[in-house]
Scaffold this motif. Structure first.
Motif, PDB file in Angstrom:
ATOM      1  N   VAL A  18      72.004  55.759 -19.193  1.00 53.38           N
ATOM      2  CA  VAL A  18      71.226  54.927 -20.113  1.00 53.38           C
ATOM      3  C   VAL A  18      69.834  54.721 -19.523  1.00 53.38           C
ATOM      4  CG1 VAL A  18      71.071  52.718 -21.312  1.00 53.38           C
ATOM      5  CG2 VAL A  18      73.311  53.732 -20.858  1.00 53.38           C
ATOM      6  N   LEU A  19      68.808  54.998 -20.301  1.00 53.91           N
ATOM      7  CA  LEU A  19      67.424  54.774 -19.877  1.00 53.91           C
ATOM      8  C   LEU A  19      66.901  53.510 -20.527  1.00 53.91           C
ATOM      9  CD1 LEU A  19      64.778  55.701 -18.503  1.00 53.91           C
ATOM     10  CD2 LEU A  19      64.268  56.973 -20.591  1.00 53.91           C
ATOM     11  N   ASN A  20      66.336  52.604 -19.712  1.00 53.50           N
ATOM     12  CA  ASN A  20      65.736  51.375 -20.213  1.00 53.50           C
ATOM     13  C   ASN A  20      64.297  51.284 -19.750  1.00 53.50           C
ATOM     14  OD1 ASN A  20      66.244  48.460 -21.361  1.00 53.50           O
ATOM     15  ND2 ASN A  20      65.121  48.182 -19.460  1.00 53.50           N
ATOM     16  N   SER A  21      63.379  50.963 -20.682  1.00 53.07           N
ATOM     17  CA  SER A  21      61.976  50.875 -20.292  1.00 53.07           C
ATOM     18  C   SER A  21      61.204  49.948 -21.214  1.00 53.07           C
ATOM     19  CB  SER A  21      61.315  52.263 -20.319  1.00 53.07           C
ATOM     20  OG  SER A  21      59.960  52.193 -19.910  1.00 53.07           O
ATOM     21  N   ASN A  22      60.297  49.164 -20.620  1.00 54.60           N
ATOM     22  CA  ASN A  22      59.305  48.412 -21.372  1.00 54.60           C
ATOM     23  C   ASN A  22      58.085  49.321 -21.516  1.00 54.60           C
ATOM     24  OD1 ASN A  22      56.861  46.726 -21.743  1.00 54.60           O
ATOM     25  ND2 ASN A  22      58.304  45.036 -21.649  1.00 54.60           N
ATOM     26  N   VAL A  23      57.719  49.650 -22.738  1.00 53.23           N
ATOM     27  CA  VAL A  23      56.673  50.657 -22.953  1.00 53.23           C
ATOM     28  C   VAL A  23      55.294  50.066 -23.238  1.00 53.23           C
ATOM     29  CG1 VAL A  23      58.266  52.448 -23.680  1.00 53.23           C
ATOM     30  CG2 VAL A  23      57.396  50.843 -25.382  1.00 53.23           C
ATOM     31  N   ARG A  24      55.219  48.730 -23.445  1.00 51.88           N
ATOM     32  CA  ARG A  24      53.937  48.052 -23.650  1.00 51.88           C
ATOM     33  C   ARG A  24      53.106  48.672 -24.778  1.00 51.88           C
ATOM     34  NH1 ARG A  24      52.404  44.678 -19.535  1.00 51.88           N
ATOM     35  NH2 ARG A  24      50.931  43.928 -21.110  1.00 51.88           N
ATOM     36  N   ALA A  65      66.743  62.811 -19.954  1.00 54.35           N
ATOM     37  CA  ALA A  65      67.943  63.405 -20.575  1.00 54.35           C
ATOM     38  C   ALA A  65      69.116  62.427 -20.631  1.00 54.35           C
ATOM     39  CB  ALA A  65      68.349  64.678 -19.828  1.00 54.35           C
ATOM     40  N   SER A  66      68.853  61.194 -21.073  1.00 54.42           N
ATOM     41  CA  SER A  66      69.900  60.177 -21.196  1.00 54.42           C
ATOM     42  C   SER A  66      70.567  60.269 -22.560  1.00 54.42           C
ATOM     43  CB  SER A  66      69.299  58.784 -20.999  1.00 54.42           C
ATOM     44  OG  SER A  66      68.674  58.684 -19.745  1.00 54.42           O
ATOM     45  N   SER A  67      71.801  59.817 -22.643  1.00 50.63           N
ATOM     46  CA  SER A  67      72.488  59.794 -23.928  1.00 50.63           C
ATOM     47  C   SER A  67      72.150  58.549 -24.736  1.00 50.63           C
ATOM     48  CB  SER A  67      74.001  59.884 -23.727  1.00 50.63           C
ATOM     49  OG  SER A  67      74.443  58.866 -22.850  1.00 50.63           O
ATOM     50  N   ILE A  68      71.638  57.497 -24.056  1.00 49.69           N
ATOM     51  CA  ILE A  68      71.221  56.252 -24.709  1.00 49.69           C
ATOM     52  C   ILE A  68      69.857  55.861 -24.160  1.00 49.69           C
ATOM     53  CG2 ILE A  68      71.775  53.816 -25.118  1.00 49.69           C
ATOM     54  CD1 ILE A  68      74.703  54.517 -24.532  1.00 49.69           C
ATOM     55  N   VAL A  69      68.962  55.421 -25.039  1.00 54.70           N
ATOM     56  CA  VAL A  69      67.619  54.990 -24.634  1.00 54.70           C
ATOM     57  C   VAL A  69      67.334  53.624 -25.237  1.00 54.70           C
ATOM     58  CG1 VAL A  69      65.146  55.467 -24.767  1.00 54.70           C
ATOM     59  CG2 VAL A  69      66.750  57.353 -24.433  1.00 54.70           C
ATOM     60  N   CYS A  70      66.839  52.698 -24.405  1.00 55.27           N
ATOM     61  CA  CYS A  70      66.471  51.354 -24.845  1.00 55.27           C
ATOM     62  C   CYS A  70      64.995  51.139 -24.523  1.00 55.27           C
ATOM     63  CB  CYS A  70      67.303  50.292 -24.141  1.00 55.27           C
ATOM     64  SG  CYS A  70      69.094  50.526 -24.262  1.00 55.27           S
ATOM     65  N   LEU A  71      64.192  50.831 -25.526  1.00 57.10           N
ATOM     66  CA  LEU A  71      62.762  50.596 -25.347  1.00 57.10           C
ATOM     67  C   LEU A  71      62.414  49.200 -25.814  1.00 57.10           C
ATOM     68  CD1 LEU A  71      61.320  53.983 -26.699  1.00 57.10           C
ATOM     69  CD2 LEU A  71      61.922  53.411 -24.343  1.00 57.10           C
ATOM     70  N   GLN A  72      61.658  48.467 -24.992  1.00 58.33           N
ATOM     71  CA  GLN A  72      61.214  47.124 -25.362  1.00 58.33           C
ATOM     72  C   GLN A  72      59.693  47.065 -25.441  1.00 58.33           C
ATOM     73  OE1 GLN A  72      63.219  47.023 -22.138  1.00 58.33           O
ATOM     74  NE2 GLN A  72      64.950  47.400 -23.480  1.00 58.33           N
ATOM     75  N   GLN A 126      84.986  47.216 -14.947  1.00 62.17           N
ATOM     76  CA  GLN A 126      86.197  47.938 -14.584  1.00 62.17           C
ATOM     77  C   GLN A 126      86.195  49.355 -15.156  1.00 62.17           C
ATOM     78  OE1 GLN A 126      89.303  45.333 -15.975  1.00 62.17           O
ATOM     79  NE2 GLN A 126      89.264  44.076 -14.116  1.00 62.17           N
ATOM     80  N   ARG A 127      85.598  49.511 -16.296  1.00 63.29           N
ATOM     81  CA  ARG A 127      85.539  50.840 -16.913  1.00 63.29           C
ATOM     82  C   ARG A 127      84.494  51.725 -16.243  1.00 63.29           C
ATOM     83  NH1 ARG A 127      85.368  52.059 -23.374  1.00 63.29           N
ATOM     84  NH2 ARG A 127      84.755  54.261 -23.288  1.00 63.29           N
ATOM     85  N   PHE A 128      83.320  51.160 -15.972  1.00 67.26           N
ATOM     86  CA  PHE A 128      82.245  51.908 -15.323  1.00 67.26           C
ATOM     87  C   PHE A 128      82.049  51.348 -13.914  1.00 67.26           C
ATOM     88  CE2 PHE A 128      81.336  51.897 -19.925  1.00 67.26           C
ATOM     89  CZ  PHE A 128      81.325  53.253 -20.171  1.00 67.26           C
ATOM     90  N   ASP A 129      83.031  51.603 -13.062  1.00 64.38           N
ATOM     91  CA  ASP A 129      83.074  50.916 -11.771  1.00 64.38           C
ATOM     92  C   ASP A 129      82.116  51.479 -10.732  1.00 64.38           C
ATOM     93  OD1 ASP A 129      84.383  53.282 -11.415  1.00 64.38           O
ATOM     94  OD2 ASP A 129      86.130  52.439 -10.401  1.00 64.38           O
ATOM     95  N   ALA A 130      81.384  52.551 -11.074  1.00 64.95           N
ATOM     96  CA  ALA A 130      80.373  53.075 -10.151  1.00 64.95           C
ATOM     97  C   ALA A 130      78.972  52.927 -10.740  1.00 64.95           C
ATOM     98  CB  ALA A 130      80.657  54.544  -9.836  1.00 64.95           C
ATOM     99  N   ALA A 131      78.812  52.003 -11.686  1.00 66.22           N
ATOM    100  CA  ALA A 131      77.522  51.843 -12.363  1.00 66.22           C
ATOM    101  C   ALA A 131      76.481  51.235 -11.439  1.00 66.22           C
ATOM    102  CB  ALA A 131      77.689  50.973 -13.604  1.00 66.22           C
ATOM    103  N   LYS A 132      75.244  51.712 -11.565  1.00 67.86           N
ATOM    104  CA  LYS A 132      74.127  51.170 -10.803  1.00 67.86           C
ATOM    105  C   LYS A 132      72.835  51.515 -11.518  1.00 67.86           C
ATOM    106  CE  LYS A 132      74.197  55.219  -7.782  1.00 67.86           C
ATOM    107  NZ  LYS A 132      74.405  55.684  -6.384  1.00 67.86           N
ATOM    108  N   LEU A 133      71.795  50.730 -11.213  1.00 64.24           N
ATOM    109  CA  LEU A 133      70.467  50.945 -11.774  1.00 64.24           C
ATOM    110  C   LEU A 133      69.586  51.647 -10.748  1.00 64.24           C
ATOM    111  CD1 LEU A 133      69.716  47.522 -13.508  1.00 64.24           C
ATOM    112  CD2 LEU A 133      70.028  49.712 -14.658  1.00 64.24           C
ATOM    113  N   LEU A 134      68.877  52.669 -11.204  1.00 64.64           N
ATOM    114  CA  LEU A 134      67.961  53.396 -10.332  1.00 64.64           C
ATOM    115  C   LEU A 134      66.541  53.256 -10.868  1.00 64.64           C
ATOM    116  CD1 LEU A 134      70.000  56.702  -9.846  1.00 64.64           C
ATOM    117  CD2 LEU A 134      69.971  54.672  -8.384  1.00 64.64           C
ATOM    118  N   PRO A 135      65.584  52.799 -10.054  1.00 61.79           N
ATOM    119  CA  PRO A 135      64.197  52.675 -10.511  1.00 61.79           C
ATOM    120  C   PRO A 135      63.548  54.041 -10.683  1.00 61.79           C
ATOM    121  CG  PRO A 135      64.347  52.217  -8.166  1.00 61.79           C
ATOM    122  CD  PRO A 135      65.759  52.397  -8.647  1.00 61.79           C
ATOM    123  N   GLN A 136      62.723  54.138 -11.721  1.00 63.08           N
ATOM    124  CA  GLN A 136      62.013  55.381 -12.000  1.00 63.08           C
ATOM    125  C   GLN A 136      60.508  55.103 -11.973  1.00 63.08           C
ATOM    126  OE1 GLN A 136      64.080  58.201 -12.481  1.00 63.08           O
ATOM    127  NE2 GLN A 136      65.598  56.638 -11.935  1.00 63.08           N
TER     128      GLN A 136
END
Length: 255
Positions: free
Chosen positions: A7-13, A32-39, A202-212
């Motif tokens: 999942v890609l998350n970004s504030n695009v201003r 190449a994310s399957s989900i994208v969130c833009l604020q 519990q479902r995504f037990d290896a989830a983490k956020l990586l800065p880009q």
């Protein structure tokens, strides 16, 4: 093997400029994310042509929250060859969609938010978070720009809302802050975050956020992945929200 997630998350201003839209599209395609969130899109309306210009044809599932004048605006996109949207809830500062993976696994819910800047609406925003929790069943993840970290008083209320909703934070790896005012000395703030409930963890037990890194905003985009690394044992840590879970006092008394 851990379930795959990207999942890609970004504030695009703002996306009112053609060159900016081209830069955002190139960045999205690179991730190449399957989900994208833009604020903070700052778009008062979103036509199909404009959406395709911003994200390309891969993200055929989408929902948008229009900006209020030049403020706010949220865009949530997903690939329909990966997910089917089972329900959609668009509110004043958020978009929530329940996604059913096409691989046959169980559905889960994602919420992307862009919190208000002004004081009078912040309490309503926090109340909305709690209300969303009461309406969601199963794994839930919420991420975005909460606009609360510049005020300790509101951060305390934010933490109380998270505890009430049994949410805890997904760790950001390799960086402590997501925004800088680029002054000397700089003001460094963590405005962009991701949280989840126990079912989702519990479902995504290896989830983490990586800065880009990218050049079209003063915010740090975040890439959420479930990389399949098996978690090793770690020291015990008490989670504040446990005390709000039904049966907590009984478990403590028995122990």
């Amino acid at each position: 093997m851990a379930e795959q997630l990207k999942v890609l998350n970004s504030n695009v201003r703002g996306l009112n400029d053609g060159a900016k839209r081209a830069a955002v599209r190139a960045f999205i395609e690179c991730m190449a994310s399957s989900i994208v969130c833009l604020q903070e899109t700052k778009l008062s309306s979103l036509s199909d042509a404009l959406r395709l210009e911003i994200t390309g044809p891969r993200y055929d599932g989408h929902a948008s929250l229009n900006a209020n004048g030049t403020r706010g605006g949220v865009l949530l996109l997903w690939q329909c060859d990966a997910f089917t949207a089972m329900s959609l809830d668009v509110r004043s500062w958020s978009i929530t969609v329940c996604l059913l993976p096409v691989d046959g696994s169980h559905p889960w819910t994602i919420t992307t938010v862009y919190g208000p800047h002004d004081e009078p609406r912040k309490q309503s925003f926090l109340a909305q978070l709690v209300d969303m929790h009461n309406s969601i069943v199963g794994p839930w993840m919420i991420l975005g720009d909460f606009n609360l970290n510049l005020d300790r008083r509101w951060m305390a209320r934010f933490r109380a809302s998270l505890n009430t909703s049994n949410l805890h934070e997904i760790p950001l790896i390799g960086r402590k802050y997501t925004w800088s005012n680029e002054q000397d000395p700089p003001t460094l703030v963590r405005l962009d975050r991701a949280f989840c409930n126990t079912d989702w963890e519990q479902r995504f037990d290896a989830a983490k956020l990586l800065p880009q890194s990218m050049g079209f905003s003063d915010r740090c985009p975040l890439l959420l992945i479930n990389d399949g690394i098996v978690k090793t044992s770690k020291r015990f840590r008490f989670e504040t929200y446990w005390q709000f879970v039904d049966g907590f006092n009984d478990v403590v008394a028995q122990a």
